[in-house]
Every structure is written in structure tokens, then in C-alpha cells.
Design a protein around this motif. Structure first.
Motif, PDB file in Angstrom:
ATOM      1  N   LEU A 196       0.827  -1.189   0.000  1.00  0.00           N
ATOM      2  CA  LEU A 196       0.000   0.000   0.000  1.00  0.00           C
ATOM      3  C   LEU A 196       0.868   1.248   0.000  1.00  0.00           C
ATOM      4  CD1 LEU A 196      -2.789  -0.976   2.527  1.00  0.00           C
ATOM      5  CD2 LEU A 196      -3.024  -0.683   0.082  1.00  0.00           C
ATOM      6  N   PRO A 197       0.304   2.434  -0.348  1.00  0.00           N
ATOM      7  CA  PRO A 197       1.071   3.665  -0.311  1.00  0.00           C
ATOM      8  C   PRO A 197       1.773   3.847   1.023  1.00  0.00           C
ATOM      9  CG  PRO A 197      -1.047   4.028  -1.330  1.00  0.00           C
ATOM     10  CD  PRO A 197      -1.036   2.611  -0.822  1.00  0.00           C
ATOM     11  N   TYR A 271      -3.783  -0.443  -6.217  1.00  0.00           N
ATOM     12  CA  TYR A 271      -2.802   0.303  -5.443  1.00  0.00           C
ATOM     13  C   TYR A 271      -2.535   1.638  -6.125  1.00  0.00           C
ATOM     14  CZ  TYR A 271      -2.429  -4.305  -3.538  1.00  0.00           C
ATOM     15  OH  TYR A 271      -2.750  -5.507  -2.976  1.00  0.00           O
ATOM     16  N   PRO A 272      -3.211   2.716  -5.670  1.00  0.00           N
ATOM     17  CA  PRO A 272      -3.058   4.020  -6.328  1.00  0.00           C
ATOM     18  C   PRO A 272      -1.721   4.658  -5.997  1.00  0.00           C
ATOM     19  CG  PRO A 272      -4.502   4.211  -4.432  1.00  0.00           C
ATOM     20  CD  PRO A 272      -4.167   2.750  -4.551  1.00  0.00           C
ATOM     21  N   PRO A 274       1.097   8.076  -7.299  1.00  0.00           N
ATOM     22  CA  PRO A 274       0.988   9.490  -7.655  1.00  0.00           C
ATOM     23  C   PRO A 274       0.650   9.725  -9.125  1.00  0.00           C
ATOM     24  CG  PRO A 274       3.272   8.856  -7.367  1.00  0.00           C
ATOM     25  CD  PRO A 274       2.458   7.688  -6.917  1.00  0.00           C
ATOM     26  N   VAL A 275       0.970   8.746  -9.985  1.00  0.00           N
ATOM     27  CA  VAL A 275       0.766   8.930 -11.426  1.00  0.00           C
ATOM     28  C   VAL A 275      -0.163   7.871 -12.002  1.00  0.00           C
ATOM     29  CG1 VAL A 275       1.899   9.101 -13.675  1.00  0.00           C
ATOM     30  CG2 VAL A 275       3.029  10.008 -11.640  1.00  0.00           C
ATOM     31  N   VAL A 276       0.043   6.612 -11.641  1.00  0.00           N
ATOM     32  CA  VAL A 276      -0.793   5.526 -12.151  1.00  0.00           C
ATOM     33  C   VAL A 276      -1.324   4.702 -10.977  1.00  0.00           C
ATOM     34  CG1 VAL A 276       0.527   5.375 -14.298  1.00  0.00           C
ATOM     35  CG2 VAL A 276       1.107   3.866 -12.399  1.00  0.00           C
ATOM     36  N   THR A 277      -2.351   3.940 -11.268  1.00  0.00           N
ATOM     37  CA  THR A 277      -2.892   2.983 -10.302  1.00  0.00           C
ATOM     38  C   THR A 277      -2.730   1.590 -10.882  1.00  0.00           C
ATOM     39  OG1 THR A 277      -4.501   4.564  -9.433  1.00  0.00           O
ATOM     40  CG2 THR A 277      -4.948   2.230  -9.061  1.00  0.00           C
ATOM     41  N   ARG A 278      -2.184   0.684 -10.086  1.00  0.00           N
ATOM     42  CA  ARG A 278      -2.005  -0.692 -10.550  1.00  0.00           C
ATOM     43  C   ARG A 278      -3.152  -1.559 -10.026  1.00  0.00           C
ATOM     44  NH1 ARG A 278       2.347  -2.222  -8.024  1.00  0.00           N
ATOM     45  NH2 ARG A 278       1.467  -3.792  -6.657  1.00  0.00           N
ATOM     46  N   TYR A 279      -3.868  -2.160 -10.948  1.00  0.00           N
ATOM     47  CA  TYR A 279      -4.937  -3.091 -10.617  1.00  0.00           C
ATOM     48  C   TYR A 279      -4.424  -4.511 -10.840  1.00  0.00           C
ATOM     49  CZ  TYR A 279      -7.977   1.008 -10.907  1.00  0.00           C
ATOM     50  OH  TYR A 279      -8.533   2.235 -10.711  1.00  0.00           O
ATOM     51  N   GLU A 280      -4.555  -5.356  -9.826  1.00  0.00           N
ATOM     52  CA  GLU A 280      -4.063  -6.733  -9.911  1.00  0.00           C
ATOM     53  C   GLU A 280      -5.242  -7.664 -10.183  1.00  0.00           C
ATOM     54  OE1 GLU A 280      -1.737  -7.615  -6.482  1.00  0.00           O
ATOM     55  OE2 GLU A 280      -0.136  -6.231  -7.065  1.00  0.00           O
ATOM     56  N   LEU A 354      15.998   7.349  -6.722  1.00  0.00           N
ATOM     57  CA  LEU A 354      15.588   7.064  -8.091  1.00  0.00           C
ATOM     58  C   LEU A 354      14.143   7.467  -8.351  1.00  0.00           C
ATOM     59  CD1 LEU A 354      16.486   5.893 -10.769  1.00  0.00           C
ATOM     60  CD2 LEU A 354      15.832   3.630  -9.962  1.00  0.00           C
ATOM     61  N   GLY A 355      13.258   7.316  -7.371  1.00  0.00           N
ATOM     62  CA  GLY A 355      11.864   7.688  -7.563  1.00  0.00           C
ATOM     63  C   GLY A 355      10.950   6.914  -6.639  1.00  0.00           C
ATOM     64  N   VAL A 356       9.689   6.787  -7.025  1.00  0.00           N
ATOM     65  CA  VAL A 356       8.717   5.989  -6.284  1.00  0.00           C
ATOM     66  C   VAL A 356       8.090   4.993  -7.241  1.00  0.00           C
ATOM     67  CG1 VAL A 356       8.203   7.851  -4.660  1.00  0.00           C
ATOM     68  CG2 VAL A 356       6.827   7.621  -6.715  1.00  0.00           C
ATOM     69  N   ASP A 357       7.640   3.840  -6.700  1.00  0.00           N
ATOM     70  CA  ASP A 357       7.006   2.846  -7.558  1.00  0.00           C
ATOM     71  C   ASP A 357       5.534   3.191  -7.754  1.00  0.00           C
ATOM     72  OD1 ASP A 357       5.759   2.151  -5.214  1.00  0.00           O
ATOM     73  OD2 ASP A 357       6.889   0.303  -4.900  1.00  0.00           O
ATOM     74  N   THR A 358       4.800   2.305  -8.407  1.00  0.00           N
ATOM     75  CA  THR A 358       3.415   2.606  -8.755  1.00  0.00           C
ATOM     76  C   THR A 358       2.502   2.690  -7.542  1.00  0.00           C
ATOM     77  OG1 THR A 358       3.089   0.234  -9.156  1.00  0.00           O
ATOM     78  CG2 THR A 358       3.577   1.625 -11.059  1.00  0.00           C
ATOM     79  N   ALA A 359       2.956   2.221  -6.389  1.00  0.00           N
ATOM     80  CA  ALA A 359       2.167   2.333  -5.158  1.00  0.00           C
ATOM     81  C   ALA A 359       2.625   3.484  -4.281  1.00  0.00           C
ATOM     82  CB  ALA A 359       2.231   1.021  -4.368  1.00  0.00           C
ATOM     83  N   GLY A 360       3.615   4.262  -4.732  1.00  0.00           N
ATOM     84  CA  GLY A 360       4.085   5.403  -3.959  1.00  0.00           C
ATOM     85  C   GLY A 360       5.209   5.103  -2.998  1.00  0.00           C
ATOM     86  N   ASN A 361       5.761   3.878  -3.012  1.00  0.00           N
ATOM     87  CA  ASN A 361       6.867   3.528  -2.116  1.00  0.00           C
ATOM     88  C   ASN A 361       8.181   4.078  -2.665  1.00  0.00           C
ATOM     89  OD1 ASN A 361       5.253   1.797  -0.346  1.00  0.00           O
ATOM     90  ND2 ASN A 361       5.113   0.455  -2.114  1.00  0.00           N
ATOM     91  N   PRO A 362       9.027   4.687  -1.830  1.00  0.00           N
ATOM     92  CA  PRO A 362      10.293   5.248  -2.326  1.00  0.00           C
ATOM     93  C   PRO A 362      11.246   4.158  -2.794  1.00  0.00           C
ATOM     94  CG  PRO A 362      10.228   5.308   0.069  1.00  0.00           C
ATOM     95  CD  PRO A 362       8.861   4.866  -0.374  1.00  0.00           C
ATOM     96  N   VAL A 363      11.992   4.466  -3.843  1.00  0.00           N
ATOM     97  CA  VAL A 363      12.966   3.525  -4.404  1.00  0.00           C
ATOM     98  C   VAL A 363      14.317   4.231  -4.485  1.00  0.00           C
ATOM     99  CG1 VAL A 363      13.607   2.124  -6.396  1.00  0.00           C
ATOM    100  CG2 VAL A 363      11.202   2.318  -5.730  1.00  0.00           C
ATOM    101  N   TYR A 364      15.332   3.605  -3.905  1.00  0.00           N
ATOM    102  CA  TYR A 364      16.692   4.131  -3.948  1.00  0.00           C
ATOM    103  C   TYR A 364      17.582   3.133  -4.687  1.00  0.00           C
ATOM    104  CZ  TYR A 364      14.792   7.113  -0.290  1.00  0.00           C
ATOM    105  OH  TYR A 364      14.013   7.990   0.408  1.00  0.00           O
ATOM    106  N   ALA A 365      18.600   3.629  -5.342  1.00  0.00           N
ATOM    107  CA  ALA A 365      19.505   2.778  -6.123  1.00  0.00           C
ATOM    108  C   ALA A 365      20.938   3.098  -5.754  1.00  0.00           C
ATOM    109  CB  ALA A 365      19.267   2.971  -7.620  1.00  0.00           C
ATOM    110  N   ASP A 366      21.825   2.207  -6.123  1.00  0.00           N
ATOM    111  CA  ASP A 366      23.247   2.344  -5.804  1.00  0.00           C
ATOM    112  C   ASP A 366      24.041   2.161  -7.085  1.00  0.00           C
ATOM    113  OD1 ASP A 366      25.764   2.429  -4.784  1.00  0.00           O
ATOM    114  OD2 ASP A 366      25.626   0.558  -3.644  1.00  0.00           O
TER     115      ASP A 366
END
Length: 776
Positions: A196-197, A271-272, A274-280, A354-366
Motif C-alpha cells: 500500500l502507499p 494500489y493508487p 501518484p501517477v498511475v494505479t495498478r490493478y491486480e 531514483l523515484g517511487v514505484d506505482t504504489a508510492g513507495n520510495p525507491v533508492y539505487a546504488d
């Protein structure tokens, strides 16, 4: 009879409303809420007009009188009236679709508070229920215990309804309000909750960065990360722009459209972001995934959207993902990611947001784990903003002692904003030939580092730095090479740049040299097999066609992206792309961060080279130099109009520092050579200036003519491309040499698309060139 007829009419009306709507679940919920609100409102009116022994005078009739009588006797006026109000308000909020979990909690807390208060009130303000509860409390804990229990319960309820005087400080992040609204359809509820967000970011208290006890200019710039982060636009709290009703409507539309094509199944979660909502979607047994994947355009028509992406199957799940754009897009700001604890807890100095995924969770990269990154996307898709977020994230966490940058910017616009920051190893490289020379030198620096590692018995940069630091020596920094427009370099340098780039990509990871290559032209002649093999981690922004998408990520999907930071990211160690939304940082914010770092570094340089008095405001002088671009002569000498800028800088510094102009002019040359502190590799293997190709006068013979003749004779063919590759010539010069070889009779004339014929053998070349030199 009349009552039955009235009931039939009302029921028939509600039935017509129910069957006329596609969102039957929502309509049933709203009708129930309206009915509940109406009935409880009738009871409230009946309670207000209640008078014992007078049923005919009650506004609610006989039924209203009896219910009022029951409520007053058992609950009392206060509690009974509030219960009717509570049920009516809940029903009305349900009908309007505005019912929230927090509102239910607060209204229920008021109910408990009124029950507690009425324990001490007489009839008819309290009823038989309160009387019995009061007796039980008095019998078991006494009058004092009853009072203490009541006060404690009141404090708890007042806190729940956010009574102003009892608001307590809560350092824990608040959960997004949409978390309570999303209905879970899968049996594994706990697993679903994890997607979830996210919670609101937990801001960290940034402590001042301690300044090391070193005199190197590259470390005197140090600025607190909090000061840099304050420049960024404040992060907005995550709040799904899609209502629950809209999500439910889309869910039903997906199921209904698939059912039209004979595909049975159900949407088990949405899972809404900020930009898209993913429907499973969980298809029924026996349904082929290929049958669902081909319906993207049909579903897009039904959803009135032109950018629906189907992920079949979802990684690690037996489900199909439908990514549908939100009607109201929300911007993800960089500050929302760099203020979080997760960002400052990244162990690697090359970690970035790097950004956030489709559910709004933060994503970091190395970047150290990638170890190189290829970015591609059309103009306006977010490619340059992504590069800026990478640079900014790394600069926030590291001093020039840890990380140094090399920027190659053929467009002369994007990366020039960073000119002057102390993290740079060289002035921003804008010349294409110099770019080739820089990459070739980087290969030699890589070989030099490998020799240092072998001497210390280290396998990679972390162990090497640990050993030299233990011995009291200076550790070496990471080097990040960023190329903003790779396609332009490939076209202009005739693939001369591809060889050093491939060598760095294959071997440079262990010695701490990493590449970030970006292009807006993802064609096969730019992103070749060699490039793709050495850049397994890639980011694809929106591209015009499926062919471009397959060139970048080996599958279609990037053409369905929405632009403005919407991306597909292939993480290290996998080939499955994930959809992310990159954070936004404006050009003004980038310029402000660069200016702050440059100002601090430039003021230290002025202090070192000119030793001004204590009253001199070096910060103000440095800021003026930057605002008027007068700091460029202190950094480089190849900008247009640099002579005029240098004269103005000398005059300004002479007036501000009260120093003779000739002395300042002498110092500027020295500053220019040492503005960016050098690393040991540059001292051992300096970077020579690239000389322009010799301009030949008309009728002059090229000095490489004899060498070129030997090449074409040995190869048995002649072309400008061959000479470019073998002799490292530019295309124009190689074409001129081909024409001259034709003039002296080494090769034949051009015959359409056929290759030129070689007319002589190797033994004849000595005679030909001997006669040619005598005649010329």
C-alpha cells in the motif's frame, strides 16, 4: 393496504436505481447510507418531541413514540439523542462518499465520553444502563475508583477526538489517509498491506557535517546537507488523487471488459500511486496470458485512456497487472525522498534517490552495484531531470574527497549548470574530440589504479581505501563519468569513443569508476550490442515506438509511458523492468544548489591565493562573480568571449580586494590550473590539450597519405570508414585522403555503391611515392 402500496413504490424506485448503474456495489452502499440517515433522523425528531404518556403528540407517530420511550428509559436523553445523531451523520457521510475512518473513530469516542459523563447524572439525563454500570463500579472499586476510572476514560476519548489541549507530540509518521479506504480482496491481507502507499516520510534531523582537519581546498567547501535540502521545494504529503469510487469503477470496468472477450476473473487489489494505479487481476484457471496481453488497446478504449500498460504476469505473483493513469497526476518532488531516513542510511556513497514505484513507495539505487547506467528517452520525457537527481543526491551526501565527477556535455547546456562546484574533476567537457581524449585518459587512470591495488593487495576500492587510511595515506575518490548526449558523440567521432567506453564499462567497477550514459536517440546504431552488453542496468523513459523500447529494454512497454519522469527501470541482477516515477527537481533548484557549492569553494580559493584582510566579505565577492559569470575565467579558457570576461573579472577583483591588476592576472592563470584539485592519477598521467587537425591549404597533400596507402593495399579495399578506424582520422579528413589516393593512382574511382578497387600492390607503393615526392 396503503402502507403496502407505499412500500412497493419505494422498493420499485430503489430497484430501478440499482439496475441502471454499473457500479452496483457503490449504489447499494449509498442507498443503505441514505436509508440509515433518514430513519435515524426520524428517531431524533421523535426524541425531541417526546413527552411521556402523549403518543399522539409525537412528531414520529406511534412508532417514534415507542422507540423514544425505550431510548429515554434505558439510555437517557443525552446518550439517546447523540446515538440518533451519530447514526444519521454516518449514514449521510456514507451516502455522499465522504466517510473516513478517522471520522468514525472521533464520533465513537464522543459516544464513550458522553456515556462516562452520564454515569454521574440523574434520570432522565441518564437511563437504566448508566445506573447499572455505576452500581457495578461502586460495588467493586468504590466511589474513588469510579471517579479515577471515569477521568482516565475521558482523557483517552479526548485524545482520540484530538481535543486541542491534549495533542501529544508524535514522532512516528502518519499513515496516508487512503490506507484505510482501500478494500483488500486477497486472502493474504498482510502481504497486500506491504504494497500500500507508504507512510509519510520520517524527516531526519541533519547534524552539521564535521569539517576534517585538512587544508585541501576540495574539503573546505563543506556545507551542511540540511542547508542544501532547504533549497528544494517542500515535499507535499502523499495523497492519492483517485477516490475510492473511481477506483471501484475502474475495477468493475476491467472485469466487465475482459468478460466480454470470454475471460473470467476478478480484480483482487488496486494500489493508487501518484501517477498511475495498478490493478491486480486474477484470471480464472485455464486462461492464457497472451489472450489478456493483446487486449491493451481495447481496455484503453473502455477506460478512455491511451496509455494502459499490461504486465503479465506480475513478478513473484500469479496475477496480471493493469497500470492505468490517474485522472489527476501528482508530482513527486526530490525533497520527499532525500529527507527520509532511508536515504541517509544508504551505506554506499553512490546511493541516490531514483523515484517511487506505482504504489508510492520510495525507491533508492546504488550506482556502485549497477555498476554503470544507460538512460534513454525522447525529448521532454525526464531524462535530464533524472541525471540532475542522481548528481544532486550524490552531492548531498559526499564531499569531493569521496566522489568526483566528469561531465561530458556536447549540447553545452544541461550539465554546464554545475560548472564551478568542487566535486568536478575537470571543467565540463563540451568539445567532442576532448571527450574522446578524456575517456582514453580515464582508461589509463583505471590501469594506474589497478597497479596501486595490486601493490596493496586490494581487490576493490573499498578495501584499498581501508588499507591506505589505516596507514595514514589519502584514500582515492570514486569517479562518476556522466555523458549527457551519447548519440551526438557517436555520430561526430565515428565510433572512436566506443572503444574506451566499452573498456571502462567492462573493467572500471572495481577501481571506483562508474559511467552514466544518456541519449535521446535509442537506435541500434547508437545503442549497439557492445553498449547493451556492458550496460545491463538501464532506464527507459517515454519513446516514440515499440522498436525504440525493444532497443533499450529488449521488450515493448516504454512507448506506453506518460512522460515527465515516468520510467521503466531494469534493476541490477534481473531483466524484469519495474515502473517508477522519477522525482522532480527544477532548473532553478539545480542552479541554486550549484551556486551555493561554487560560492563556498570560490571564496576559499580567493582566500588562499589573495590573502585578503579579515574585513573583506569573500562570500559576497564570490556571489557577484558567479552572478555575472566572471568566475568562468578562473575555471576555463575555451568559452566564447572569455577574454572580455577575464578583463572584467580582473577589474572587479582589483577594486574589491585592493590588489594590483597585474598581480591578479598572474594569479588567475595559477587558479585556472588548480581550481579543481587533482587526484594522483592526473598527476601521473596528465590530460593533454586536444590539438585541432592540421588545416591543409588547397593543393597540399595530407601527411597521412603514405600511411593510408599502405592500409588500403594491405586490406585490399578502400573507404573513408576504413581509414577512420585504422588511422583514427576524422570523417572529413579520411574522405580527403581517399580522394588523394585516387589522384596518385593507388585506388580506382567510385563506381556507384561498389567499393573502390585497389590498383597497386605493396611492392609498387615505394616507386609510386618516390615519383610523387620528386614531382611535388
Amino acid at each position: 393496504m396503503e402502507l403496502i402500496l407505499l412500500t412497493v413504490i419505494v422498493s420499485f424506485t430503489l430497484y430501478l436505481v440499482f439496475i441502471s448503474s454499473e457500479e452496483k456495489t457503490i449504489v447499494l452502499e449509498r442507498i443503505s447510507g441514505l436509508f440509515l440517515a433518514a430513519v435515524s433522523l426520524l428517531f431524533l425528531v421523535s426524541l425531541i418531541s417526546y413527552s411521556e404518556g402523549s403518543p399522539l403528540s409525537n412528531f414520529g407517530g406511534i412508532i417514534g413514540y415507542r422507540i423514544s420511550n425505550f431510548l429515554v428509559r434505558h439510555l437517557g436523553y443525552i446518550l439517546a439523542g447523540y446515538i440518533c445523531f451519530l447514526i444519521s451523520a454516518t449514514g449521510f457521510l456514507t451516502f455522499t462518499g465522504r466517510l473516513k475512518r478517522n471520522q468514525v473513530i472521533e464520533l465513537s469516542a464522543v459516544l464513550v465520553a458522553l456515556l462516562t459523563i452520564t454515569l454521574f447524572l440523574p434520570f432522565p439525563f441518564s437511563g437504566s444502563l448508566q445506573f447499572k454500570i455505576s452500581q457495578v463500579l461502586t460495588r467493586y472499586i468504590g466511589i474513588a475508583g469510579k471517579i479515577i476510572f471515569s477521568v482516565t476514560l475521558l482523557l483517552i476519548t479526548l485524545f482520540l477526538i484530538k481535543f486541542p489541549s491534549l495533542k501529544l507530540k508524535n514522532n512516528k509518521p502518519k499513515i496516508g489517509k487512503e490506507t484505510a479506504e482501500l478494500k483488500q480482496y486477497d486472502e493474504n491481507v498482510e502481504e497486500k498491506k506491504q504494497t500500500l502507499p507508504p507512510q509519510q516520510p520520517k524527516k531526519v534531523t541533519l547534524k552539521p557535517t564535521p569539517k576534517p582537519e585538512q587544508s585541501d581546498q576540495s574539503d573546505n567547501f563543506l556545507i551542511e546537507p540540511a542547508e542544501l535540502i532547504q533549497i528544494l521545494k517542500p515535499a507535499e504529503p502523499f495523497d492519492s488523487s483517485e477516490s475510492k469510487q473511481e477506483l471501484e469503477k475502474n475495477k468493475l470496468l476491467i472485469e466487465e471488459k475482459l468478460r466480454e472477450y470470454g475471460i473470467e476473473g476478478k480484480v483482487v487489489g488496486y494500489y493508487p500511486g501518484p501517477v498511475v494505479t495498478r490493478y491486480e487481476y486474477e484470471p480464472a484457471p485455464g486462461i492464457k496470458l497472451s489472450k489478456i496481453s493483446t487486449l491493451a488497446d481495447d481496455i484503453a478504449l473502455r477506460m478512455r485512456s491511451n496509455a494502459i500498460r499490461i504486465v503479465a504476469p506480475l513478478p513473484n505473483k500469479g496475477l496480471v497487472g493493469f497500470e492505468i493513469p490517474n485522472k489527476h497526476r501528482k508530482t513527486v518532488y526530490l525533497r520527499a525522498l532525500v529527507e527520509r531516513e532511508e536515504f541517509f542510511n544508504l551505506e554506499s556513497p553512490l546511493g541516490f534517490a531514483l523515484g517511487v514505484d506505482t504504489a508510492g513507495n520510495p525507491v533508492y539505487a546504488d550506482l556502485a552495484n549497477m555498476p554503470h547506467l544507460l538512460i534513454a528517452g525522447s525529448t521532454g520525457s525526464g531524462k535530464s531531470v533524472c541525471i540532475n537527481t542522481i548528481i544532486t543526491s550524490i552531492v548531498f551526501k559526499n564531499s569531493p574527497k569521496k566522489v568526483r565527477f566528469i561531465f561530458i556535455d556536447p549540447k553545452r547546456i544541461e550539465l554546464s549548470l554545475y560548472e564551478g562546484i568542487p566535486h568536478l574533476l575537470l571543467p565540463v567537457v563540451k568539445d567532442r574530440k576532448l571527450a574522446v581524449e578524456v575517456l582514453k585518459k580515464a582508461v589509463k587512470w583505471m590501469d594506474y589504479r589497478y597497479k596501486l591495488f595490486a601493490r596493496e593487495g586490494a581487490r576493490e576500492i573499498q578495501s584499498f581505501n581501508a588499507k591506505v587510511s589505516k596507514n595514514g595515506n589519502e584514500p582515492i575518490p570514486y569517479i562518476v563519468i556522466i555523458i549527457d548526449e551519447f548519440a551526438d558523440l557517436i555520430i561526430s567521432t565515428g565510433r572512436e569513443i566506443e572503444e574506451p567506453l566499452a573498456r571502462l564499462a567492462q573493467m572500471a567497477r572495481a577501481v571506483g569508476i562508474h559511467l552514466v550514459v544518456a541519449t535521446q536517440r535509442p537506435s541500434v546504431d547508437v545503442i549497439t550490442g557492445t553498449i547493451k552488453a556492458n550496460f545491463p542496468v538501464r532506464i527507459a523513459f517515454k519513446v516514440p515506438s515499440k522498436v525504440d523500447s525493444k532497443t533499450i529494454i529488449d521488450e515493448k512497454g516504454a512507448e506506453k509511458l506518460l512522460g515527465r519522469g515516468d520510467m521503466l527501470f531494469i534493476p541490477p541482477g534481473t531483466s524484469e523492468p519495474i515502473r517508477l516515477h522519477g522525482p522532480f527537481i527544477s532548473e532553478a533548484e539545480t542552479h541554486a544548489i550549484s551556486k551555493l557549492l561554487t560560492r563556498a569553494h570560490l571564496s576559499q580559493i580567493l582566500k588562499t591565493y589573495f590573502s585578503p584582510s579579515e574585513e573583506t566579505n569573500l562570500i559576497e565577492i564570490s556571489e557577484t562573480l558567479i552572478d555575472e559569470n566572471l568566475h568562468l575565467p578562473l575555471i576555463r579558457r575555451d568559452e566564447p568571449g572569455i577574454e572580455e570576461l577575464e578583463e572584467r573579472a580582473i577589474d572587479f577583483l582589483s577594486d574589491s580586494l585592493e590588489i594590483d591588476p597585474e598581480e591578479i592576472k598572474e594569479k588567475i592563470d595559477e587558479i585556472r590550473e588548480n581550481y579543481y584539485s587533482k587526484i594522483p592519477e592526473m598527476t601521473e598521467i596528465p590530460l593533454e590539450e586536444v590539438q585541432e587537425e592540421e588545416q591543409l591549404q588547397e593543393g597540399e597533400w595530407d601527411p597521412m597519405l603514405e600511411e593510408a596507402a599502405k592500409v588500403v593495399v594491405l586490406e585490399g579495399k578502400a573507404s573513408a570508414t576504413l581509414l577512420q578506424r585504422k588511422l583514427k582520422l576524422g570523417f572529413a579528413r579520411a574522405a580527403r585522403v581517399i580522394d588523394q589516393l585516387e589522384q596518385i593512382g593507388v585506388i580506382g574511382s567510385q563506381e556507384g555503391t561498389k567499393p573502390r578497387k585497389v590498383l597497386v600492390k605493396l611492392d609498387d607503393l615505394e616507386r609510386i611515392f618516390k615519383n610523387w615526392k620528386e614531382s611535388s
